[in-house]
Design an enzyme around this catalytic site. Sequence first.
Site, PDB file in Angstrom:
ATOM      1  N   MET A  98      43.331  16.663  39.768  1.00  0.00           N
ATOM      2  CA  MET A  98      44.317  15.610  39.698  1.00  0.00           C
ATOM      3  C   MET A  98      45.803  16.418  39.563  1.00  0.00           C
ATOM      4  O   MET A  98      45.903  17.338  38.951  1.00  0.00           O
ATOM      5  CB  MET A  98      44.532  14.870  38.532  1.00  0.00           C
ATOM      6  CG  MET A  98      43.322  13.879  38.361  1.00  0.00           C
ATOM      7  SD  MET A  98      43.420  12.799  36.761  1.00  0.00           S
ATOM      8  CE  MET A  98      42.671  14.001  35.704  1.00  0.00           C
ATOM      9  N   GLY A 186      48.986  17.364  35.744  1.00  0.00           N
ATOM     10  CA  GLY A 186      47.992  18.320  36.597  1.00  0.00           C
ATOM     11  C   GLY A 186      46.675  18.709  35.640  1.00  0.00           C
ATOM     12  O   GLY A 186      46.877  19.372  34.665  1.00  0.00           O
ATOM     13  N   SER A 187      45.555  18.378  36.204  1.00  0.00           N
ATOM     14  CA  SER A 187      44.261  18.489  35.464  1.00  0.00           C
ATOM     15  C   SER A 187      43.270  18.373  36.360  1.00  0.00           C
ATOM     16  O   SER A 187      43.240  18.194  37.544  1.00  0.00           O
ATOM     17  CB  SER A 187      44.286  17.457  34.259  1.00  0.00           C
ATOM     18  OG  SER A 187      44.789  16.202  34.553  1.00  0.00           O
ATOM     19  N   ARG A 188      41.787  18.266  35.666  1.00  0.00           N
ATOM     20  CA  ARG A 188      40.678  18.002  36.165  1.00  0.00           C
ATOM     21  C   ARG A 188      39.793  17.402  35.395  1.00  0.00           C
ATOM     22  O   ARG A 188      39.845  17.164  34.272  1.00  0.00           O
ATOM     23  CB  ARG A 188      40.174  19.459  36.374  1.00  0.00           C
ATOM     24  CG  ARG A 188      38.957  19.390  37.431  1.00  0.00           C
ATOM     25  CD  ARG A 188      38.556  20.788  37.743  1.00  0.00           C
ATOM     26  NE  ARG A 188      37.324  21.113  37.060  1.00  0.00           N
ATOM     27  CZ  ARG A 188      36.999  22.521  36.647  1.00  0.00           C
ATOM     28  NH1 ARG A 188      37.787  23.526  37.191  1.00  0.00           N
ATOM     29  NH2 ARG A 188      35.964  22.678  36.038  1.00  0.00           N
TER      30      ARG A 188
END
Length: 218
Positions: A98, A186-188
């Site tokens: 993301m 911001g990440s996953r």
Amino acid sequence: MIHKEGVTFLIYAFFIIFLFIFLSIFLFSKLTNFFISVLLISLYIFLLFFFRNPKRNFPYSENEKEIISPADGKIVDIKKSFENEYLQKYCICISIFMSPFNVHVNRFPISGKIIYVKYHPGKYLIAWFQKASLNNERSTIVIENKKKQKILFRQIAGFLARRIVLYAKEGFFVKKGEEFGFIKFGSRVDIYLPLNSILLIKNGEKVIGGKTKISIIP
């Protein structure tokens, strides 16, 4: 619509930005003040955009074999991987990155009972790095459906992310598409599926949380 996780943050940000713009009137020239104002107002517009929570009334299928994407973003990796925290077996791991421009609401990919929830503090490496899944701040959730199939998925904080918000609680029954968390900036999200699952997506594809069907499990 603004997500509840952003309301307080946006209120504070508004007053801080307003104060900076006000002070710049007395500290800098008109031209400098103009550029500062444009920059700060643009930043605030981005923050509003980041914390958006679009209403999504998707007709979720009751088919327990259909797995939907838990997050908006881009498929950055699909691989066979050994899950050693809970499942203790090889699975297909799908990683969804993301970016700061994606909606950061996370949704349950399947209906069932939450049987495991674990938060892990950690580092803030860039989210698409492989070692981020082991070293970064993260949370793990496992859902068991009516057929006793277990699906594990994991929120992983990224370089800009500094807070994982998790609503999932062990023992609760949840429905596909409901919110289970939020990650800031911001990440996953990784999801682990049985090896014989039928994948409906490919590497590099963009997905929508709560909408895109990513797999059919056996």
